[in-house]
Scaffold this motif. Structure first.
Motif, PDB file in Angstrom:
ATOM      1  N   ARG A 179       3.394  15.163   7.186  1.00  0.00           N
ATOM      2  CA  ARG A 179       2.105  15.278   6.489  1.00  0.00           C
ATOM      3  C   ARG A 179       2.043  14.263   5.348  1.00  0.00           C
ATOM      4  O   ARG A 179       1.773  14.598   4.214  1.00  0.00           O
ATOM      5  N   ARG A 180       2.283  13.004   5.661  1.00  0.00           N
ATOM      6  CA  ARG A 180       2.480  11.989   4.625  1.00  0.00           C
ATOM      7  C   ARG A 180       1.208  11.641   3.862  1.00  0.00           C
ATOM      8  O   ARG A 180       1.288  11.069   2.783  1.00  0.00           O
ATOM      9  N   LYS A 181       0.051  11.924   4.429  1.00  0.00           N
ATOM     10  CA  LYS A 181      -1.201  11.619   3.721  1.00  0.00           C
ATOM     11  C   LYS A 181      -2.004  12.881   3.416  1.00  0.00           C
ATOM     12  O   LYS A 181      -3.189  12.807   3.095  1.00  0.00           O
ATOM     13  N   ASP A 182      -1.339  14.025   3.460  1.00  0.00           N
ATOM     14  CA  ASP A 182      -1.993  15.302   3.181  1.00  0.00           C
ATOM     15  C   ASP A 182      -2.007  15.543   1.677  1.00  0.00           C
ATOM     16  O   ASP A 182      -0.943  15.652   1.044  1.00  0.00           O
ATOM     17  N   PRO A 183      -3.171  15.628   1.053  1.00  0.00           N
ATOM     18  CA  PRO A 183      -3.241  15.784  -0.409  1.00  0.00           C
ATOM     19  C   PRO A 183      -2.724  17.128  -0.909  1.00  0.00           C
ATOM     20  O   PRO A 183      -2.516  17.289  -2.121  1.00  0.00           O
ATOM     21  N   ARG A 220       1.226   4.314  -2.927  1.00  0.00           N
ATOM     22  CA  ARG A 220       1.168   5.758  -2.658  1.00  0.00           C
ATOM     23  C   ARG A 220       2.449   6.470  -3.072  1.00  0.00           C
ATOM     24  O   ARG A 220       2.435   7.653  -3.424  1.00  0.00           O
ATOM     25  N   GLU A 271       0.834  -1.202   0.000  1.00  0.00           N
ATOM     26  CA  GLU A 271       0.000   0.000   0.000  1.00  0.00           C
ATOM     27  C   GLU A 271       0.869   1.253   0.000  1.00  0.00           C
ATOM     28  O   GLU A 271       0.581   2.228  -0.695  1.00  0.00           O
ATOM     29  N   LEU A 272       1.970   1.222   0.771  1.00  0.00           N
ATOM     30  CA  LEU A 272       2.897   2.350   0.779  1.00  0.00           C
ATOM     31  C   LEU A 272       3.525   2.547  -0.593  1.00  0.00           C
ATOM     32  O   LEU A 272       3.664   3.685  -1.065  1.00  0.00           O
TER      33      LEU A 272
END
Length: 214
Positions: free
Chosen positions: A110-114, A74, A70-71
């Motif tokens: 902020r690794r999942k901040d779009p 992304r 999954e990583l």
């Protein structure tokens, strides 16, 4: 070029440095190399490689856990945006763009901040529209070419970062936190000695600490 005190500045050695913007260890090493630039006559030559390409394409997903896969899915986004930026403005844009992305992903966590990619593009003075490349395969051939340039030198049993010192390419150094000032320079000096040693291949110990971005 002349320094303030009138002493000619030594010619700087270009150091190709391949990174995946999602990798926290590559980020730390990149900050170390910027410290080295302050105390040794070197200049980072930023280039992209991709853990997604390495693990999902070259290694065909073998042995990946569900979480790591999954990583890797992304991780395509940031490196695709870097590739699109290179196509738009040349490789010289990678330094400020990598700083913009890495600061937000790693230092600010902020690794999942779009909004990270559009902010980083703006930070680097690049069109925010390039963020659309994150979900496109249009620039994957550029990623593959730059990535393969690195793995052709060091093989497939390493990750990122990869740097080249003179004619020798090496994985790493993996270090946490990044040495600063003259300590950064001394690590560089040691790396030069290693790179100049014919037949040298590996130094390693198990990591027993988390990545530190201080």
């Amino acid at each position: 070029m002349v320094t303030i005190n009138g002493t000619p500045e030594p010619e700087r050695c270009s150091v190709p440095f391949w990174f995946d913007p999602m990798c926290p260890w590559a980020w730390i090493t990149s900050r170390w190399l910027l410290e080295v630039e302050k105390v040794r006559p070197v200049r980072a030559d930023w280039r992209i490689m991709s853990l997604s390409y390495l693990n999902l394409v070259q290694r065909q997903g073998e042995g990946l856990s569900e979480d790591y896969r999954e990583l890797m899915d992304r991780a395509w986004g940031p490196v695709r945006v870097c590739a699109a930026a290179v196509e738009h403005g040349g490789r010289e844009v990678l330094g400020p763009l990598y700083t913009g992305i890495g600061t937000r992903l790693h230092t600010q966590r902020r690794r999942k901040d779009p909004t990270v990619l559009t902010e980083a593009l703006a930070h680097a003075g690049l069109p925010e529209s390039l963020a659309a490349a994150a979900t496109s395969t249009d620039f994957d051939h550029l990623i593959a070419a730059s990535h393969t340039e690195a793995t052709d030198l060091v093989g497939l049993d390493v990750g990122t970062p990869v740097l080249r010192v003179g004619g020798t390419a090496l994985f790493g150094p993996v270090v946490s936190p990044a040495p600063r000032g003259e300590a950064a320079g001394r690590l560089w000096d040691g790396l030069l000695l290693i790179a100049e040693t014919e037949g040298f291949f590996e130094l390693k110990r198990t990591r027993n600490t988390r990545a530190s971005f201080d």
